[in-house]
Scaffold this motif. Structure first.
Motif, mmCIF file in Angstrom:
data_model
loop_
_atom_site.group_PDB
_atom_site.id
_atom_site.type_symbol
_atom_site.label_atom_id
_atom_site.label_comp_id
_atom_site.label_asym_id
_atom_site.label_seq_id
_atom_site.Cartn_x
_atom_site.Cartn_y
_atom_site.Cartn_z
ATOM 1 N N THR A 24 -79.733 106.586 11.774
ATOM 2 C CA THR A 24 -80.161 105.932 10.537
ATOM 3 C C THR A 24 -80.624 106.978 9.537
ATOM 4 O O THR A 24 -80.987 108.095 9.902
ATOM 5 N N GLU A 25 -80.613 106.588 8.262
ATOM 6 C CA GLU A 25 -81.020 107.528 7.216
ATOM 7 C C GLU A 25 -82.535 107.688 7.194
ATOM 8 O O GLU A 25 -83.282 106.701 7.223
ATOM 9 N N PRO A 81 -80.122 96.455 3.525
ATOM 10 C CA PRO A 81 -78.688 96.178 3.441
ATOM 11 C C PRO A 81 -78.440 94.680 3.274
ATOM 12 O O PRO A 81 -79.130 93.849 3.867
ATOM 13 N N GLU A 92 -71.882 95.563 3.979
ATOM 14 C CA GLU A 92 -72.606 96.752 4.397
ATOM 15 C C GLU A 92 -72.646 97.820 3.302
ATOM 16 O O GLU A 92 -73.446 98.745 3.363
ATOM 17 N N ASP A 93 -71.794 97.673 2.286
ATOM 18 C CA ASP A 93 -71.802 98.634 1.185
ATOM 19 C C ASP A 93 -72.850 98.299 0.133
ATOM 20 O O ASP A 93 -73.132 99.110 -0.750
ATOM 21 N N ARG A 134 -78.323 102.226 8.088
ATOM 22 C CA ARG A 134 -77.519 102.886 9.108
ATOM 23 C C ARG A 134 -76.622 103.966 8.509
ATOM 24 O O ARG A 134 -76.173 103.840 7.369
ATOM 25 N N ILE A 135 -76.346 104.979 9.281
ATOM 26 C CA ILE A 135 -75.330 105.970 8.925
ATOM 27 C C ILE A 135 -74.058 105.566 9.661
ATOM 28 O O ILE A 135 -74.029 105.538 10.894
ATOM 29 N N ARG A 136 -73.021 105.241 8.904
ATOM 30 C CA ARG A 136 -71.847 104.603 9.499
ATOM 31 C C ARG A 136 -71.006 105.562 10.342
ATOM 32 O O ARG A 136 -70.487 105.187 11.380
ATOM 33 N N ASN A 137 -70.836 106.781 9.875
ATOM 34 C CA ASN A 137 -70.028 107.748 10.620
ATOM 35 C C ASN A 137 -70.836 109.015 10.863
ATOM 36 O O ASN A 137 -70.554 110.062 10.260
ATOM 37 N N GLU A 195 -72.007 111.127 2.382
ATOM 38 C CA GLU A 195 -73.074 110.447 3.122
ATOM 39 C C GLU A 195 -74.128 111.426 3.627
ATOM 40 O O GLU A 195 -75.216 111.020 4.048
ATOM 41 N N ARG A 255 -75.995 103.922 -4.327
ATOM 42 C CA ARG A 255 -75.551 102.666 -3.728
ATOM 43 C C ARG A 255 -75.826 101.474 -4.641
ATOM 44 O O ARG A 255 -76.816 101.428 -5.371
#
Length: 324
Positions: free
Chosen positions: A55-56, A171, A176-177, A225-228, A246, A283
């Motif tokens: 997570t960020e 979020p 999720e974006d 969350r950090i997606r990748n 990111e 974002r």
């Protein structure tokens, strides 16, 4: 979704660290720098860091929601710190022994007084009924945020105790974006820790609001969350922070399945923060604060301002403004 751990103590770095005798990039008054080695911390390996949720790490000030005066309340972080004489003795011991292990505190005599409402953070060790300082010489803790306390006016702006709600940036459930700002019941946030971010917090790295129109909100820890995420590898993490869009974040906090929290900060890797264009600032956000100004205490407060924007979408969170 599993319940994520709250942030009550200092979180260990994902890599083993070492101290360098050079000016800190993070704290201007600190004449040493804590940097990461390339060796993964055994604590992270034991907690199965590879299976953890990345997570960020957001740059603000830590808060906590628990009961005060019989109702859910926002609490501000207040670490109990040693007085000048004790701090000097502690620093001298650290310098001589290159460690704080073995240093003996007298909690009653060595520490500054705190408000009667102060409580120690979870998992703070106690000895003879007194909380024991951590390896940094601090006793992590909390104080309730009351409306008449000017010291915590920005904390106060994001809670309305009469309505029983907090302004939370999170979020959006459908995309999720997309992020959303919502008035969330304090009761739904019980025992969570959150990050207060905004105009007057930590130099405002996300560009929220302005001096004329301050914008502040709470973000639950672990919610972004950090997606990748990159693999837990020193070189790959360095590359991700420097090259991926990111990666324009203050750091990563991993929530492990056993409840362990592990982090890495850009400063650990010798990288600059804040970035000119933080990923979080870019974002999109939609406002979901229902109700009218009459429902809130003051017609010009933050809740009322957001309620007048209910349903409005901004392409970037740093574009939020209340006046047309």
């Amino acid at each position: 979704m599993r319940r994520l751990s709250s942030v009550q103590q200092k979180i260990p770095c994902v890599f083993l660290t070492e101290v360098k005798e050079e000016q800190s990039r993070k704290r201007h008054c600190q004449q040493f720098q804590v940097v990461a080695t390339e060796n993964v911390n055994p604590v992270a390996l034991e907690a199965d860091i590879d299976g953890a949720l990345a997570t960020e790490k957001l740059d603000g000030t830590c808060c906590y929601i628990t009961v005060y005066k019989g109702q859910p309340y926002l609490w501000a972080r207040l670490d109990r710190k040693p007085n000048k004489q004790a701090e000097k003795r502690f620093k001298k011991y650290q310098h001589t022994h290159r460690s704080s292990k073995g240093f003996i505190w007298s909690v009653e005599e060595d520490f500054k007084t705190v408000p009667e409402t102060w409580i120690p953070a979870h998992r703070v060790k106690h000895h003879n009924g007194h909380p024991v300082p951590d390896e940094h010489g601090h006793i992590p803790g909390w104080v309730p945020v009351e409306k008449d306390n000017k010291q915590y006016c920005w904390h106060s702006s994001v809670v309305d105790y009469e309505v029983g709600a907090a302004l939370v940036l999170r979020p959006n459930a459908d995309s999720e974006d997309l992020l959303e700002i919502a008035a969330v019941p304090l009761g739904a946030l019980m025992e969570q820790t959150l990050e207060l971010i905004g105009t007057n917090i930590n130099g405002n790295p996300y560009g929220l609001g302005s001096k004329k129109q301050p914008v502040h909100c709470l973000v639950s820890h672990g919610s972004v969350r950090i997606r990748n995420p990159p693999p837990v590898d020193f070189q790959q993490l360095c590359s991700w922070f420097q090259e991926s869009p990111e990666g324009r974040v203050e750091g990563i906090v991993w929530h492990c399945n056993d409840g362990t929290l592990i982090k890495v900060h850009r400063h650990h890797l010798g990288l600059r923060w804040p970035e000119k264009e933080a990923y979080f600032s870019e974002r999109s956000v939609v406002i979901h604060v229902d109700g009218t100004a009459e429902e809130y205490n003051i017609s010009k407060d933050l809740f009322a301002s957001f309620s007048r924007l209910n349903g409005h979408r901004f392409s970037r969170i740093q574009d939020i403004q209340f006046d047309p």
